[in-house]
Write a protein that holds these residues in place. Sequence first.
Motif, PDB file in Angstrom:
ATOM      1  N   GLU A  25       0.834  -1.206   0.000  1.00  0.00           N
ATOM      2  CA  GLU A  25       0.000   0.000   0.000  1.00  0.00           C
ATOM      3  C   GLU A  25       0.871   1.260   0.000  1.00  0.00           C
ATOM      4  N   ILE A 225       0.193   5.535   4.737  1.00  0.00           N
ATOM      5  CA  ILE A 225      -1.262   5.403   4.648  1.00  0.00           C
ATOM      6  C   ILE A 225      -1.948   5.566   6.006  1.00  0.00           C
ATOM      7  N   CYS A 229      -5.945   4.736   7.138  1.00  0.00           N
ATOM      8  CA  CYS A 229      -5.959   3.334   7.553  1.00  0.00           C
ATOM      9  C   CYS A 229      -7.079   3.063   8.564  1.00  0.00           C
TER      10      CYS A 229
END
Length: 257
Positions: A25, A225, A229
């Motif tokens: 990610e 992220i 998240c």
Amino acid sequence: MPTKHAVLSASSSYRWLACPPSAKECAKLPDTSSEFARQGTDAHTLCEFKVKTALGQKLEDPTKSLTYFDEEMAECTDEYAQFVMECLAAAKVSCKDPLIMIEQRLDFSKWVPGGFGTGDCLIVADDTLTVIDYKHGLGVLVDAEKNPQMMCYALGALNLFDGIYDIRRVSMTIFQPRRDNVSTCTMSKEELLQWAETVLKPAAELAAKGEGEYKAGDHCRFCKIKATCRKRAEYNLELARYDFAVPSTLQDEEIEA
């Protein structure tokens, strides 16, 4: 030209070992270089120059080309070069001709798909491999004890030298002068390889495929992220609930009421 970064880098291993799917990610997002990171790059450039000069190499002084050079950086890099030379002198006590390598590319892809990094300083003295990493950062105190970045670097160094030298011990040192921190962890080669096979390799295989469970914790600090998240949001909400939990006994004002 931008620097190529490994998706499963040693520097981010603390995060992807704990939260394997975060690696892929994070790799989807562009790298952003902070002022602190650029300052660290300048410090590493100066460290490399000073150690190599101390070893007798003739190099051009890079100081004038450094954006973030200041008196503190000069002092810190002097301390680092002195520390490395002291480690080399100590190695010579038990080994006639120890090998020292500066800014050495290290490949640990045997355990981590596409895994590579750069070791600031490696010293090989018969049965002992020493890995030294310079940290210019001031914000986070870095501990060498079971530090996955250092252990990945040590594995990369073993990959280079284990067939040539009869290495039995690995010594890993974090040198962080702005925090007056010199932290060392020493383990046997067997212990390091066991960790690599039982902990590192399985987690890296999950991370490379984007599999495994998301997990929130201290490792989220530098995650790209973290703002979006779900697992981290749930984790923070749980912490907030804990902070504001209703006490099991009545408070004085409640008794009065």
